[in-house]
Design an enzyme around this catalytic site. Structure first.
Site, PDB file in Angstrom:
ATOM      1  N   MET A 242     -20.588  -9.701  58.649  1.00  0.00           N
ATOM      2  CA  MET A 242     -19.558 -10.413  59.418  1.00  0.00           C
ATOM      3  C   MET A 242     -18.331  -9.544  59.589  1.00  0.00           C
ATOM      4  SD  MET A 242     -19.745 -14.068  57.423  1.00  0.00           S
ATOM      5  CE  MET A 242     -20.544 -13.551  55.908  1.00  0.00           C
TER       6      MET A 242
ATOM      7  N   GLY B 248     -23.100 -13.237  47.526  1.00  0.00           N
ATOM      8  CA  GLY B 248     -23.034 -12.569  46.228  1.00  0.00           C
ATOM      9  C   GLY B 248     -22.019 -13.177  45.288  1.00  0.00           C
TER      10      GLY B 248
ATOM     11  N   VAL C 187     -21.983  -4.375  46.043  1.00  0.00           N
ATOM     12  CA  VAL C 187     -23.142  -4.374  45.157  1.00  0.00           C
ATOM     13  C   VAL C 187     -23.712  -5.778  44.949  1.00  0.00           C
ATOM     14  CG1 VAL C 187     -21.794  -4.513  43.003  1.00  0.00           C
ATOM     15  CG2 VAL C 187     -24.054  -3.440  42.979  1.00  0.00           C
TER      16      VAL C 187
ATOM     17  N   CYS D   6     -10.928 -18.883  53.444  1.00  0.00           N
ATOM     18  CA  CYS D   6     -11.940 -18.054  54.089  1.00  0.00           C
ATOM     19  C   CYS D   6     -13.352 -18.548  53.747  1.00  0.00           C
ATOM     20  CB  CYS D   6     -11.748 -16.611  53.629  1.00  0.00           C
ATOM     21  SG  CYS D   6     -12.874 -15.466  54.378  1.00  0.00           S
TER      22      CYS D   6
ATOM     23  N   SER E 184     -23.855  -8.531  46.983  1.00  0.00           N
ATOM     24  CA  SER E 184     -24.705  -9.019  48.073  1.00  0.00           C
ATOM     25  C   SER E 184     -25.961  -8.154  48.198  1.00  0.00           C
ATOM     26  CB  SER E 184     -23.934  -9.069  49.398  1.00  0.00           C
ATOM     27  OG  SER E 184     -23.376  -7.820  49.731  1.00  0.00           O
TER      28      SER E 184
ATOM     29  N   GLY F 220     -25.328 -12.918  53.372  1.00  0.00           N
ATOM     30  CA  GLY F 220     -24.071 -12.337  53.854  1.00  0.00           C
ATOM     31  C   GLY F 220     -23.881 -10.983  53.194  1.00  0.00           C
ATOM     32  N   MET F 221     -24.125  -9.908  53.955  1.00  0.00           N
ATOM     33  CA  MET F 221     -24.058  -8.543  53.414  1.00  0.00           C
ATOM     34  C   MET F 221     -22.666  -7.971  53.649  1.00  0.00           C
ATOM     35  SD  MET F 221     -27.127  -8.076  52.194  1.00  0.00           S
ATOM     36  CE  MET F 221     -27.296  -6.313  51.947  1.00  0.00           C
ATOM     37  N   SER F 222     -21.927  -7.769  52.567  1.00  0.00           N
ATOM     38  CA  SER F 222     -20.547  -7.297  52.689  1.00  0.00           C
ATOM     39  C   SER F 222     -20.435  -5.784  52.580  1.00  0.00           C
ATOM     40  CB  SER F 222     -19.694  -7.923  51.588  1.00  0.00           C
ATOM     41  OG  SER F 222     -20.139  -7.459  50.319  1.00  0.00           O
ATOM     42  N   GLY F 223     -21.529  -5.139  52.173  1.00  0.00           N
ATOM     43  CA  GLY F 223     -21.446  -3.722  51.868  1.00  0.00           C
ATOM     44  C   GLY F 223     -21.099  -3.478  50.414  1.00  0.00           C
TER      45      GLY F 223
ATOM     46  N   CYS G  23      -8.783 -11.579  51.567  1.00  0.00           N
ATOM     47  CA  CYS G  23     -10.133 -11.817  52.061  1.00  0.00           C
ATOM     48  C   CYS G  23     -10.318 -11.202  53.447  1.00  0.00           C
ATOM     49  CB  CYS G  23     -10.346 -13.328  52.123  1.00  0.00           C
ATOM     50  SG  CYS G  23     -11.976 -13.822  52.624  1.00  0.00           S
TER      51      CYS G  23
END
Length: 368
Positions: free
Chosen positions: A37, A127, A16, A102, A18, A11-14, A199
């Site tokens: 997401m 992350g 550091v 969430c 993840s 899950g890439m949140s943007g 969240c």
């Protein structure tokens, strides 16, 4: 790793955490892909909306690491399963924790299902600063190694089956190590500040944001002695133990200590305040919790000794837990605790292991 590398969707949140998680998994030999997401449909152009920037950062990291980035929109699921309940809790005068909901409904349900069914994943990864340990055929949730960043409080609703399908690479590291890895790799997220706020909704002005969805109902602010000393703009904007934002800072009585919220009379729309952060009216000897989730999914009966957190970053509180029925427990603290807040979560630990938790239904006030 086996000849056919296991596939992990991160899950890439943007952020550091993840970003470094994806790299760590690559080093461990997994076949890694990312998923960004989108869980909130922006309805304005405010600077608080950072989804586009976060997506760009996630894409830049994936390009640097040479992995594919998928995108998915879970906005409908978020609205139905997280946000509407969040609003209902505030309307009822309670203080919910949307991050816990969430994680339960989006990150470890919708994301987990999408990754497995649509992307053919063997595991998902996030992350989060937590660890997992497999004991007697069941996956346990452990605190993160960095006690400052431990996020197990937010993940107590996960079952051992969900944990078994999840990897938490940065849970074995401390935050400064994670940032150093990102800097050494030249990732754009290396110096990006940690996200705060609701969240997925970001760092909006909370009062203004909540006011869009729930009409404010001003009412009286009274002291524990019954004196009216001000007006609040809506009970939903206040939580037990709150000091700032009451608008009564210049009002001095008795001890001249700062004022704190000690009660919310929802029926009469009254905010009750007292002076001092350890005022007896703010203290509780225990609590009743409901909507229980135990990580091992075994029903809890009888009594047990353990520790509890009634909010994030709180020092563990030794306590005794007693089952009242299938979905309610009574918790008695060894020492009185301040600002136990209905709607928040009580999360239980045995040493490093997160046992599970529940929603605080009511606090048991200190007899005065």
């Amino acid at each position: 790793m086996s000849e056919t590398a296991k596939k992990v969707i991160v899950g890439m949140s943007g952020g550091v955490d993840s970003s470094v998680s994806a790299w760590l998994l690559q080093q461990q030999g997994y076949q890694v892909e990312g998923l960004f997401m989108k869980n909130w449909e922006e309805d304005d152009g405010e600077e608080y909306c950072t989804a586009a920037a976060d997506l760009a950062d996630a894409q830049a990291v994936c390009d640097k690491l040479g992995i594919e980035l998928h995108t998915v929109n879970f906005a409908a699921e978020y609205w139905d399963n997280v946000f509407e309940l969040f609003l209902a809790e505030y309307k009822a005068g309670r203080t919910p924790n949307p991050d816990i909901l969430c994680n339960k409904e989006i990150k470890f349900k919708a994301f987990l299902e999408f990754a497995a069914e649509d992307l053919g994943a063997d595991y998902i990864a996030t992350g989060h600063y937590v660890r997992r340990a497999d004991v007697d055929g069941k996956s346990r949730l452990l605190r993160g190694l960095d006690s400052n960043k431990d996020q197990s409080y937010f993940l107590y609703t996960l079952s051992h089956e969900q944990i078994a399908q999840s990897l938490f690479p940065v849970g074995e590291l401390e935050k400064p190590q994670v940032r150093k890895i990102a800097e050494d790799l030249g990732l754009v997220t290396a110096k990006k500040k940690d996200s705060t706020g609701i969240c997925f909704i970001g760092e909006r002005k909370f009062r203004e944001f909540l006011g869009r969805y729930l009409p404010a109902q001003p009412g009286k602010i009274i002291t524990v002695d019954g004196d009216e000393i001000g007006e609040h703009q809506g009970l939903m904007y206040h939580t037990l133990g709150q000091r700032k934002g009451l608008g009564i800072g210049g009002t001095k009585e008795g001890t001249e200590e700062p004022w704190y919220v000690v009660d919310k009379d929802v029926e009469n729309n009254i905010l009750v305040v007292a002076q001092g952060h350890e005022h007896p009216r703010l203290m509780s000897v225990g609590l009743i919790a409901q909507q229980l989730h135990w990580v091992d999914r075994e029903p809890f009966t009888g009594t047990m000794r353990c520790t509890v957190k009634t909010r994030y970053r709180q020092t563990d509180i030794p306590c005794t837990v007693k089952a009242l029925d299938d979905d309610r427990i009574k918790v008695i603290f060894d020492e009185p605790v301040a600002a136990v807040t209905p709607g928040q979560s009580a999360v239980f630990y045995n040493g490093e292991v997160c046992l599970g938790g529940g929603i605080i239904e009511q606090r048991l006030p200190l007899p005065v």
